[in-house]
Design a protein around this motif. Sequence first.
Motif, mmCIF file in Angstrom:
data_model
loop_
_atom_site.group_PDB
_atom_site.id
_atom_site.type_symbol
_atom_site.label_atom_id
_atom_site.label_comp_id
_atom_site.label_asym_id
_atom_site.label_seq_id
_atom_site.Cartn_x
_atom_site.Cartn_y
_atom_site.Cartn_z
ATOM 1 N N LYS A 1 44.810 47.335 20.658
ATOM 2 C CA LYS A 1 43.654 47.768 21.450
ATOM 3 C C LYS A 1 43.388 46.703 22.519
ATOM 4 O O LYS A 1 42.642 45.763 22.287
ATOM 5 C CB LYS A 1 42.417 47.946 20.562
ATOM 6 N N PRO A 2 43.983 46.828 23.679
ATOM 7 C CA PRO A 2 43.834 45.805 24.730
ATOM 8 C C PRO A 2 42.476 45.892 25.432
ATOM 9 O O PRO A 2 42.377 46.221 26.611
ATOM 10 C CB PRO A 2 44.991 46.115 25.676
ATOM 11 N N GLU A 3 41.417 45.587 24.671
ATOM 12 C CA GLU A 3 40.052 45.729 25.177
ATOM 13 C C GLU A 3 39.671 44.522 26.043
ATOM 14 O O GLU A 3 40.274 43.457 25.960
ATOM 15 C CB GLU A 3 39.079 45.836 23.998
ATOM 16 N N ILE A 4 38.626 44.705 26.851
ATOM 17 C CA ILE A 4 38.101 43.623 27.679
ATOM 18 C C ILE A 4 36.602 43.514 27.437
ATOM 19 O O ILE A 4 35.835 44.395 27.825
ATOM 20 C CB ILE A 4 38.382 43.857 29.177
ATOM 21 N N PHE A 5 36.206 42.434 26.746
ATOM 22 C CA PHE A 5 34.787 42.175 26.483
ATOM 23 C C PHE A 5 34.220 41.181 27.488
ATOM 24 O O PHE A 5 33.068 41.281 27.889
ATOM 25 C CB PHE A 5 34.622 41.625 25.059
ATOM 26 N N TYR A 6 35.040 40.224 27.931
ATOM 27 C CA TYR A 6 34.571 39.149 28.795
ATOM 28 C C TYR A 6 34.780 39.472 30.266
ATOM 29 O O TYR A 6 35.684 40.224 30.644
ATOM 30 C CB TYR A 6 35.282 37.838 28.437
ATOM 31 N N HIS A 7 33.939 38.867 31.077
ATOM 32 C CA HIS A 7 34.018 39.067 32.529
ATOM 33 C C HIS A 7 35.324 38.489 33.074
ATOM 34 O O HIS A 7 35.747 37.399 32.689
ATOM 35 C CB HIS A 7 32.836 38.382 33.214
ATOM 36 N N LEU A 8 35.955 39.232 33.966
ATOM 37 C CA LEU A 8 37.185 38.759 34.606
ATOM 38 C C LEU A 8 36.931 38.480 36.083
ATOM 39 O O LEU A 8 36.259 39.255 36.771
ATOM 40 C CB LEU A 8 38.292 39.811 34.469
ATOM 41 N N HIS A 9 37.466 37.369 36.546
ATOM 42 C CA HIS A 9 37.366 37.014 37.961
ATOM 43 C C HIS A 9 38.036 38.101 38.798
ATOM 44 O O HIS A 9 39.050 38.679 38.408
ATOM 45 C CB HIS A 9 38.051 35.660 38.190
ATOM 46 N N GLU A 10 37.473 38.355 39.979
ATOM 47 C CA GLU A 10 37.981 39.446 40.821
ATOM 48 C C GLU A 10 39.411 39.219 41.304
ATOM 49 O O GLU A 10 40.110 40.183 41.657
ATOM 50 C CB GLU A 10 37.055 39.634 42.033
ATOM 51 N N ARG A 11 39.878 37.970 41.286
ATOM 52 C CA ARG A 11 41.242 37.694 41.755
ATOM 53 C C ARG A 11 42.301 37.897 40.672
ATOM 54 O O ARG A 11 43.497 37.858 40.957
ATOM 55 C CB ARG A 11 41.335 36.255 42.272
ATOM 56 N N ILE A 12 41.889 38.098 39.433
ATOM 57 C CA ILE A 12 42.862 38.289 38.348
ATOM 58 C C ILE A 12 43.554 39.637 38.504
ATOM 59 O O ILE A 12 42.911 40.673 38.714
ATOM 60 C CB ILE A 12 42.161 38.201 36.977
ATOM 61 N N ILE A 13 44.863 39.618 38.377
ATOM 62 C CA ILE A 13 45.654 40.859 38.453
ATOM 63 C C ILE A 13 45.982 41.267 37.020
ATOM 64 O O ILE A 13 46.691 40.562 36.297
ATOM 65 C CB ILE A 13 46.937 40.651 39.277
#
Length: 360
Positions: A44-56
Amino acid sequence: MKKKICLVIPSLHAGGMERVMSELASYFCTNPEIEVHLLLYGIKPEIFYHLHERIILHKPHFVFNNNRRIWYSIKTMIFLRKKVNSLKPDTVLSFGEYWNSFVLIALYGLKFRVFVSDRCQPDKSLGGLHNFLRRYLYPRAAGVIIQTEKAREIYQRMIPGTKLTVIGNPIRSIGIHNDIPKENIILSVGRLIRSKHHDELIRLFVAMREPGWKLIIIGDDAIKQQNKANLQALIKELKAEDKVVLTGSVSDVDSYYKKSKIFAFTSSSEGFPNVIGEAMSAGIPVIAFDCVAGPAEIITDGYDGILVPLYDYNLYSLKLKELMNNTDKQKILGINAITSIKKFDAFSIGEKYLQLITNS
């Protein structure tokens, strides 16, 4: 020409390892000469934390079918290998003791430098197969990053020939907020798994019978251990529903750090407990067990926190009770903690990672 970093982790769900990866990724993005790719490949490749806009961001194009686990594991390895090969990064950084071997196998024979970060209690057995893979594959990595000097000592014996580097975790700065009144709250943050011993913490807190105090535990079930229901049943059995609160996962942990007076940590198995550092950065005195790795390299006993010999619940209870009834000690430990924890600020730790994985 920009350097390309490929960060590899199963998921960014709520957890200490995942928080560190998200913070490192964001730090790397502040360098205009770095291009940051993030590969999530777990069930389950979930995203809970904020990611910087430059991350691909990259994820598999398929949903993992656990009923066909072997085939989908192979399929995931193929995805990892093809994706990394197409990105052609200057360096790869993988997080997760159970997953690093998976990544090293998937990328075996490719020319890219792969660094792995081992996050668990260093003398913890991962089981026969995982222990074997770690002993065979870690020496073949470009480098293995561990979190404490104690871990280095153990890994040098366990896996000779491995290129080891000690780097602690980046700790977010929360700081003291004088406009937010402190409440008689003992806070604990961590997944509701057996090694955190939340049940023992609940029992000793309730047995203290300190009026006006509340124990708040932030965290949820994890690694297939359904402990939340057991803890809720224990709270009901002790008739402590008005004294002990299980919040589950919360996105705004900082609001609890800011209003709590004490941070209690009863874990017996750690690599580097971020939550201790976060509590210290908020000026909260921490009381923790001195387990194999982690707490003793963050806390100086009696100066910026309290360390208790592992499993000595009687002494833990006495020290906690003393702290609850000594406001001056709470303030002194908290103020010292803010100063001590600065050595783990995001810039210092992020730069150590960046220098290692891009210049080695």
